[in-house]
Design a protein around this motif. Structure first.
Motif, PDB file in Angstrom:
ATOM      1  N   TRP A 124     -87.374  24.873 -73.948  1.00 28.90           N
ATOM      2  CA  TRP A 124     -86.369  25.794 -73.411  1.00 28.90           C
ATOM      3  C   TRP A 124     -85.052  25.098 -73.154  1.00 28.90           C
ATOM      4  O   TRP A 124     -84.998  23.890 -72.973  1.00 28.90           O
ATOM      5  N   SER A 125     -83.976  25.873 -73.166  1.00 31.62           N
ATOM      6  CA  SER A 125     -82.679  25.294 -72.810  1.00 31.62           C
ATOM      7  C   SER A 125     -81.980  26.098 -71.724  1.00 31.62           C
ATOM      8  O   SER A 125     -81.066  25.597 -71.087  1.00 31.62           O
ATOM      9  N   ALA A 126     -82.384  27.334 -71.491  1.00 29.86           N
ATOM     10  CA  ALA A 126     -81.783  28.119 -70.408  1.00 29.86           C
ATOM     11  C   ALA A 126     -82.809  28.307 -69.305  1.00 29.86           C
ATOM     12  O   ALA A 126     -83.995  28.490 -69.580  1.00 29.86           O
ATOM     13  N   GLY A 127     -82.364  28.254 -68.057  1.00 36.69           N
ATOM     14  CA  GLY A 127     -83.268  28.351 -66.917  1.00 36.69           C
ATOM     15  C   GLY A 127     -84.090  29.628 -66.915  1.00 36.69           C
ATOM     16  O   GLY A 127     -85.166  29.686 -66.330  1.00 36.69           O
ATOM     17  N   ALA A 128     -83.605  30.676 -67.587  1.00 36.86           N
ATOM     18  CA  ALA A 128     -84.310  31.949 -67.573  1.00 36.86           C
ATOM     19  C   ALA A 128     -85.459  31.984 -68.568  1.00 36.86           C
ATOM     20  O   ALA A 128     -86.271  32.904 -68.556  1.00 36.86           O
ATOM     21  N   ASP A 129     -85.542  30.980 -69.459  1.00 39.29           N
ATOM     22  CA  ASP A 129     -86.538  31.035 -70.529  1.00 39.29           C
ATOM     23  C   ASP A 129     -87.973  30.994 -70.014  1.00 39.29           C
ATOM     24  O   ASP A 129     -88.784  31.853 -70.357  1.00 39.29           O
ATOM     25  N   THR A 130     -88.279  29.972 -69.199  1.00 38.24           N
ATOM     26  CA  THR A 130     -89.662  29.837 -68.743  1.00 38.24           C
ATOM     27  C   THR A 130     -90.135  31.060 -67.942  1.00 38.24           C
ATOM     28  O   THR A 130     -91.230  31.570 -68.202  1.00 38.24           O
ATOM     29  N   PRO A 131     -89.338  31.581 -66.984  1.00 39.93           N
ATOM     30  CA  PRO A 131     -89.783  32.785 -66.288  1.00 39.93           C
ATOM     31  C   PRO A 131     -90.096  33.939 -67.243  1.00 39.93           C
ATOM     32  O   PRO A 131     -91.093  34.650 -67.074  1.00 39.93           O
ATOM     33  N   GLN A 132     -89.265  34.102 -68.272  1.00 42.44           N
ATOM     34  CA  GLN A 132     -89.512  35.179 -69.239  1.00 42.44           C
ATOM     35  C   GLN A 132     -90.800  34.921 -70.011  1.00 42.44           C
ATOM     36  O   GLN A 132     -91.624  35.817 -70.202  1.00 42.44           O
ATOM     37  N   LEU A 133     -90.987  33.673 -70.457  1.00 38.52           N
ATOM     38  CA  LEU A 133     -92.190  33.340 -71.226  1.00 38.52           C
ATOM     39  C   LEU A 133     -93.441  33.512 -70.375  1.00 38.52           C
ATOM     40  O   LEU A 133     -94.479  33.972 -70.859  1.00 38.52           O
ATOM     41  N   LEU A 134     -93.335  33.163 -69.080  1.00 40.05           N
ATOM     42  CA  LEU A 134     -94.476  33.347 -68.178  1.00 40.05           C
ATOM     43  C   LEU A 134     -94.751  34.826 -67.978  1.00 40.05           C
ATOM     44  O   LEU A 134     -95.894  35.274 -68.045  1.00 40.05           O
ATOM     45  N   ALA A 135     -93.697  35.586 -67.743  1.00 43.11           N
ATOM     46  CA  ALA A 135     -93.872  37.011 -67.479  1.00 43.11           C
ATOM     47  C   ALA A 135     -94.478  37.713 -68.690  1.00 43.11           C
ATOM     48  O   ALA A 135     -95.271  38.644 -68.553  1.00 43.11           O
ATOM     49  N   ASP A 136     -94.129  37.271 -69.907  1.00 41.41           N
ATOM     50  CA  ASP A 136     -94.663  37.903 -71.115  1.00 41.41           C
ATOM     51  C   ASP A 136     -96.027  37.361 -71.510  1.00 41.41           C
ATOM     52  O   ASP A 136     -96.597  37.807 -72.499  1.00 41.41           O
ATOM     53  N   GLY A 137     -96.536  36.378 -70.767  1.00 43.22           N
ATOM     54  CA  GLY A 137     -97.825  35.792 -71.108  1.00 43.22           C
ATOM     55  C   GLY A 137     -97.761  34.963 -72.374  1.00 43.22           C
ATOM     56  O   GLY A 137     -98.768  34.706 -73.037  1.00 43.22           O
ATOM     57  N   GLU A 138     -96.555  34.535 -72.747  1.00 46.19           N
ATOM     58  CA  GLU A 138     -96.365  33.770 -73.972  1.00 46.19           C
ATOM     59  C   GLU A 138     -96.854  32.328 -73.803  1.00 46.19           C
ATOM     60  O   GLU A 138     -97.257  31.693 -74.753  1.00 46.19           O
ATOM     61  N   ILE A 139     -96.789  31.837 -72.566  1.00 46.55           N
ATOM     62  CA  ILE A 139     -97.229  30.469 -72.304  1.00 46.55           C
ATOM     63  C   ILE A 139     -98.213  30.473 -71.142  1.00 46.55           C
ATOM     64  O   ILE A 139     -98.258  31.435 -70.365  1.00 46.55           O
ATOM     65  N   PHE A 140     -98.974  29.374 -71.036  1.00 46.52           N
ATOM     66  CA  PHE A 140     -99.858  29.235 -69.882  1.00 46.52           C
ATOM     67  C   PHE A 140     -99.095  28.600 -68.722  1.00 46.52           C
ATOM     68  O   PHE A 140     -99.160  29.059 -67.592  1.00 46.52           O
ATOM     69  N   MET A 141     -98.356  27.556 -69.016  1.00 40.59           N
ATOM     70  CA  MET A 141     -97.572  26.942 -67.947  1.00 40.59           C
ATOM     71  C   MET A 141     -96.266  26.379 -68.493  1.00 40.59           C
ATOM     72  O   MET A 141     -96.155  26.060 -69.669  1.00 40.59           O
ATOM     73  N   GLY A 142     -95.282  26.303 -67.598  1.00 32.91           N
ATOM     74  CA  GLY A 142     -93.993  25.799 -68.065  1.00 32.91           C
ATOM     75  C   GLY A 142     -93.154  25.300 -66.911  1.00 32.91           C
ATOM     76  O   GLY A 142     -93.346  25.703 -65.763  1.00 32.91           O
ATOM     77  N   SER A 143     -92.229  24.395 -67.235  1.00 31.93           N
ATOM     78  CA  SER A 143     -91.368  23.841 -66.189  1.00 31.93           C
ATOM     79  C   SER A 143     -90.113  24.696 -66.054  1.00 31.93           C
ATOM     80  O   SER A 143     -89.602  25.237 -67.035  1.00 31.93           O
ATOM     81  N   THR A 144     -89.649  24.824 -64.836  1.00 34.86           N
ATOM     82  CA  THR A 144     -88.372  25.494 -64.591  1.00 34.86           C
ATOM     83  C   THR A 144     -87.954  25.186 -63.159  1.00 34.86           C
ATOM     84  O   THR A 144     -88.594  24.392 -62.481  1.00 34.86           O
ATOM     85  N   TYR A 145     -86.879  25.814 -62.700  1.00 35.41           N
ATOM     86  CA  TYR A 145     -86.408  25.571 -61.334  1.00 35.41           C
ATOM     87  C   TYR A 145     -87.239  26.400 -60.362  1.00 35.41           C
ATOM     88  O   TYR A 145     -87.575  27.538 -60.643  1.00 35.41           O
ATOM     89  N   ASN A 146     -87.523  25.819 -59.199  1.00 36.03           N
ATOM     90  CA  ASN A 146     -88.456  26.496 -58.297  1.00 36.03           C
ATOM     91  C   ASN A 146     -87.948  27.854 -57.832  1.00 36.03           C
ATOM     92  O   ASN A 146     -88.730  28.767 -57.616  1.00 36.03           O
ATOM     93  N   GLY A 147     -86.630  28.033 -57.728  1.00 35.01           N
ATOM     94  CA  GLY A 147     -86.095  29.324 -57.305  1.00 35.01           C
ATOM     95  C   GLY A 147     -86.400  30.424 -58.306  1.00 35.01           C
ATOM     96  O   GLY A 147     -86.643  31.575 -57.949  1.00 35.01           O
ATOM     97  N   ARG A 148     -86.399  30.066 -59.594  1.00 34.42           N
ATOM     98  CA  ARG A 148     -86.721  31.037 -60.641  1.00 34.42           C
ATOM     99  C   ARG A 148     -88.180  31.468 -60.514  1.00 34.42           C
ATOM    100  O   ARG A 148     -88.517  32.633 -60.703  1.00 34.42           O
ATOM    101  N   LEU A 149     -89.052  30.510 -60.190  1.00 37.14           N
ATOM    102  CA  LEU A 149     -90.470  30.850 -60.045  1.00 37.14           C
ATOM    103  C   LEU A 149     -90.675  31.741 -58.830  1.00 37.14           C
ATOM    104  O   LEU A 149     -91.462  32.686 -58.866  1.00 37.14           O
ATOM    105  N   PHE A 150     -89.942  31.456 -57.754  1.00 34.72           N
ATOM    106  CA  PHE A 150     -90.041  32.287 -56.559  1.00 34.72           C
ATOM    107  C   PHE A 150     -89.763  33.743 -56.913  1.00 34.72           C
ATOM    108  O   PHE A 150     -90.464  34.653 -56.497  1.00 34.72           O
ATOM    109  N   SER A 151     -88.707  33.940 -57.727  1.00 33.54           N
ATOM    110  CA  SER A 151     -88.354  35.332 -58.011  1.00 33.54           C
ATOM    111  C   SER A 151     -89.377  35.976 -58.942  1.00 33.54           C
ATOM    112  O   SER A 151     -89.668  37.162 -58.821  1.00 33.54           O
ATOM    113  N   VAL A 152     -89.980  35.194 -59.853  1.00 32.00           N
ATOM    114  CA  VAL A 152     -91.045  35.758 -60.704  1.00 32.00           C
ATOM    115  C   VAL A 152     -92.241  36.154 -59.847  1.00 32.00           C
ATOM    116  O   VAL A 152     -92.848  37.208 -60.027  1.00 32.00           O
ATOM    117  N   ILE A 153     -92.575  35.300 -58.880  1.00 30.06           N
ATOM    118  CA  ILE A 153     -93.789  35.523 -58.097  1.00 30.06           C
ATOM    119  C   ILE A 153     -93.578  36.587 -57.018  1.00 30.06           C
ATOM    120  O   ILE A 153     -94.326  37.564 -56.936  1.00 30.06           O
TER     121      ILE A 153
END
Lengths: 371, 540
Positions: free
Chosen positions: A225-254
């Motif tokens: 990924w190159s944009a901070g929004a990528d991993t949250p989107q990939l997680l939300a779509d079930g495209e990946i099992f796990m991924g790195s991103t900024y913790n604030g982005r994960l907070f908003s996904v969760i």
């Protein structure tokens, strides 16, 4: 040098004092630069809205250009027309801007507010002042989020960093940032290198090859990924099992989007984000920028920002004031990367190392990726 | 024939017709030029000049010799073996001290770090520590006379009395006219004069009055060196007693001097690394081929250009990939666009208008929205894979990888660039009279022959125009490959973008851009030779 410093400080003092007395010597509009999205919104709510309310007639405009702040400030400086007044950058960029003379050097004790108990700003921020130009604001972390529903049956959810490299126990795709920083450290950690030795190993060609070889074991299962929004989107779509991103982005996904995602805090990498004031502003604009920055980084304001986003305030004195989320009403402290339960095993972004090795290792890393 | 005998043909006013005609034409040309002047000026100022300036950075390298003027001169005599002489270290000390005071040393560190890892922190740390060493001399001078640590005595001794008198009247923040050295100082104290002038210039650059500022440590050091070699007994200006007393001190045995080499090695071990000095020497010239060599996976070394380590070679691969994929994208645009353009040109107006809107609709949608939509479509849990699994064409555990690779880039970019292919084709096809096809058929041609021998050759100029447009746009694209390209579908432009906006290595970015521009021009030239640029039409 000492002389210049005292001179600088006294000039700054007279400017600040003069501005405070006369009031009319500060420019009444300013352009703030940030990252856009939820983060910028949290800054707007916690800092800008109260500041504008306090200072009648002052207007603030946002520019969402922090990702290209170094390049743009350099171009503005060359053109002799700096249009930004206060710029939010990560610490590594602040160091570069300071190095290139594009950011104003700050006397933290003189120009920033003391803590309520009288502790000076430099003590309150402590080690987080990583550059003379940098005014710390938040501590954020780069860490992993994973899909709780994709954890194989009978297996404990991933709790330590090496599960990223363990495709057998935790099958599925990963997402990692398309740059060497953090990835190389994690790879070495999981290849048997002790935490204290990571950067000594990474300095050598063999160490770099070792890290790339470890990353090579999962290369086919990684989406970069190159944009901070990528991993949250990939997680939300079930495209990946796990991924790195900024913790604030994960907070908003969760918490805000209620996705079946959880955070694995092990070996999270702390990084800092804060303000710089560009060099070469007119006196009026500089006075306004410093006035705003001093207000926006006082103890209460930093604590207020945590109502809107789960990033840790950079002041020691702000931590006890962190309360509940502004709309969700949940306690924010347990969601902070700095919370003791989350911060059992952490890294701090090694600014000095990456300032030197970034160009070299990045060239190797990108060539390795392209092959 | 009568013309010849009667001389040149004359206009009504008696001037030769040829001259009068050319004058009228010239007037017309000037008028035409004046009419387009605003546009021309606009294009030159806002487009050509910035591009030229940017490309110029691919060879420009003045920062090294500007920041280290003395050191680069001294280094010219160094043969590259062993450590450089103490004179080099001394020159570097003076240069770096001045650079650190003006905060330029870290900028040079950043520049050199592109070539040699570790330069960035070496310069940053050295800049911080230089101060600690300079005070050795001042501390000793102060024992003779404390006035050496003040600003005014220095100013009185070094500057021209008239200039100094003018400075006294100045207010705060006013630097006054350029510094003037006292007459005779140049020969009496050459090094001190040089160091003081450097100091004064730097102060005035920051709008400070040099007469009010304490000189840098470099001035003290220069004075100590001057006093060791020069005879100052003839000096009669202000502070002559102080100067002579100090000269006596410097001449005495217990005067402590500075060993520059030892000082630099004490500041940082890396100053004893010959690679550091080789890099500085290698990049001393004002213009360098280093960026261009980097852009073709080579590097500048003292022994000439050499290939980079294989693990670091990337740009050749990316250039080839960019050209190859742009070609594939152009071809798929032709395949998909040709039938659509034919329909547009041949359907009744009502249907063709509707079709035209469909072609243009994506054109009016944000590029990012279209690219992100492809993400939703193509990812493994996306629409296309879901449909294929539902139709049992693809098993659920082996979903197709359609994105984050070359396939993704080709699909998304073909879609995005399609209108640029369809529109020129359409405008050419519209001008082909349908009667030609009918005539061919009435003469016995099959449908295929009529199309291939009669219709297609006439539509080639449209294909040519569309191909050039699509290919040239594709070659410089970077947003779409960055989002959907993964690692195997990124272009050279992604690296250019990285160097311009992220790594800050503008020189390398400019070199890569210049190579890309050259590649496009060569391809355009080849196209002209093979197909002929006259054969390209954007319409009627």
């Amino acid at each position: 040098m000492k002389l210049t410093k005292t001179l600088l400080a006294s000039t700054a003092l007279t400017v600040v004092a003069g501005a405070a007395m006369a009031g009319g010597h500060m420019s009444d509009s300013m352009t703030l630069v940030s990252w856009g999205g939820a983060y910028q919104a949290s800054q707007d709510n916690a800092y800008v809205v109260p500041y504008v309310a306090m200072n009648e007639g002052v207007s603030a405009t946002w520019d969402e250009s922090s990702a290209e702040a170094v390049a743009k400030l350099r171009a503005m400086n060359e053109a002799g027309n700096v249009t930004w007044d206060v710029v939010d950058v990560v610490a590594a960029d602040a160091i570069r801007l300071c190095d290139e003379g594009l950011a104003l050097e700050i006397d933290h004790d003189e120009q920033l507010a003391d803590a309520p108990d009288g502790t000076s700003a430099s003590d309150d921020f402590g080690d987080l002042i990583v550059s003379d130009c940098f005014i710390p604001q938040i501590v954020y972390s780069t860490t992993f989020g994973y899909r709780t529903d994709l954890v194989p049956e009978g297996v404990a959810p991933p709790s330590e960093i090496c599960s990223v490299f363990d495709l057998e126990t935790y099958p599925g795709k990963r997402s990692l940032e398309r740059r060497p920083i953090n990835n190389m450290e994690w790879a070495l950690l999981c290849d048997g290198v002790a935490k204290d030795d990571v950067y000594d190993v990474l300095e050598t060609d063999e160490g770099q090859d070792q890290a790339l070889a470890k990353l090579g074991t999962i290369k086919d299962s990684v989406i970069w990924w190159s944009a901070g929004a990528d991993t949250p989107q990939l997680l939300a779509d079930g495209e990946i099992f796990m991924g790195s991103t900024y913790n604030g982005r994960l907070f908003s996904v969760i918490e805000e989007q209620n996705q079946p995602v959880a955070i694995m805090w092990d070996a999270q990498v702390f990084d800092l984000d804060g303000w710089i004031v560009p060099a070469g502003l007119s006196d009026e604009r500089e006075a306004r920028a410093l006035d705003f920055v001093s207000f926006a980084t006082d103890t209460q304001r930093l604590a207020d920002q945590a109502k809107y986003i789960s990033y840790g305030p950079a002041r020691l004195s702000s931590a006890p004031l962190v309360s509940t989320h502004a709309t969700l009403g949940i306690e924010m402290a347990p969601h902070m990367p700095t919370d003791p339960a989350n911060a059992k095993n952490t890294f701090l972004y090694n600014y000095e190392f990456w300032a030197d090795y970034r160009d070299d290792i990045d060239a190797k890393f990108q060539a390795w990726l392209a092959q | 024939m009568t013309d010849k005998s009667s001389g040149p043909m004359l206009a009504a006013d008696g001037t030769p017709l040829k001259r009068s005609l050319s004058r009228a034409l010239r007037m017309q040309k000037v008028r035409a030029l004046l009419l387009i002047a605003p546009l021309l000026l606009f294009v030159v100022l806002t487009f050509l000049a910035p591009i030229a300036d940017m490309l110029f950075r691919s060879v420009e390298n003045q920062i090294v010799s500007e920041t280290l003027p003395k050191a680069t001169l001294e280094l010219a005599d160094w043969d590259g073996d062993g450590l450089p002489s103490d004179a080099v270290y001394e020159a570097t000390f003076f240069d770096l001290f001045a650079a650190a005071e003006r905060k330029l040393h870290t900028r040079l560190g950043t520049r050199l770090n592109y070539e040699e890892t570790g330069m960035s922190s070496l310069f940053r740390r050295t800049g911080r520590k230089l101060d600690d060493f300079g005070d050795v001399y001042l501390d000793q001078f102060k024992k003779v006379d404390r006035a050496w640590s003040k600003a005014a005595p220095w100013a009185e001794m070094m500057s021209d009395p008239d200039w100094l008198a003018g400075q006294e009247a100045l207010g705060r923040g006013d630097a006054g006219p350029p510094f003037v050295l006292r007459a005779g100082m140049e020969t009496l104290l050459p090094r001190t004069s040089d160091a003081y002038q450097t100091f004064a210039r730097a102060m005035q650059e920051e709008d400070d009055n040099p007469a009010d500022e304490k000189p840098w440590a470099t001035v003290h050091i220069a004075l100590a060196e001057d006093l060791a070699t020069q005879d100052v007994s003839t000096y009669t200006g202000p502070g002559k007693d102080r100067l002579q007393a100090t000269a006596a001190l410097v001449g005495s045995a217990d005067f402590e001097t500075l060993d520059y080499t030892a000082m630099f090695l004490d500041i940082n071990d890396n100053w004893g690394d010959t690679d550091v000095w080789r890099t500085i020497k290698l990049y001393s010239p004002a213009y360098t081929s280093g960026y261009f060599l980097n852009a073709v996976d080579m590097q500048l070394t003292p022994d000439g250009p050499e290939w980079r380590d294989e693990r670091e070679q990337i740009y050749g691969l990316l250039f080839k990939r960019t050209l190859y994929m742009s070609l594939v994208i152009t071809l798929s645009c032709i395949m998909l666009g040709y039938p659509v353009a034919w329909l547009l040109a041949n359907l009744p107006t009502r249907q063709s208008n509707l079709l035209m809107i469909l072609v243009l609709l994506p054109f009016w949608t944000s590029l990012l929205v279209r690219t992100s939509a492809w993400k939703v479509m193509l990812q493994q849990q996306g629409v296309v894979n879901d449909v294929l699994v539902w139709l049992s064409i693809v098993p659920d555990d082996a979903r197709l990888a359609l994105i984050n690779n070359q396939t993704g880039t080709i699909i998304a970019m073909t879609h995005i660039l399609l209108p640029f292919m369809i529109l020129p084709m359409y405008s050419v096809m519209q001008t082909i009279p349908p009667t030609y096809l009918r005539a061919a058929k009435s003469l016995g041609a099959t449908n295929w022959t009529a199309f291939w021998r009669v219709y297609f050759p006439q539509s080639v100029p449209g294909i040519g125009a569309g191909s050039i447009l699509v290919f040239i746009l594709a070659i410089g694209y970077y947003i779409t490959p960055a989002i959907v390209g993964g690692t195997s579908g990124t272009f050279i432009s992604n690296r250019i973008a990285y160097h311009i906006s992220s790594s800050g290595n503008w020189g390398l970015g400019a070199a890569l851009g210049a190579l890309l521009l050259a590649a496009v021009l060569i391809l355009y030239w080849a196209y002209d030779r093979i197909v002929g640029i006259d054969n390209v039409k954007l319409g009627g």
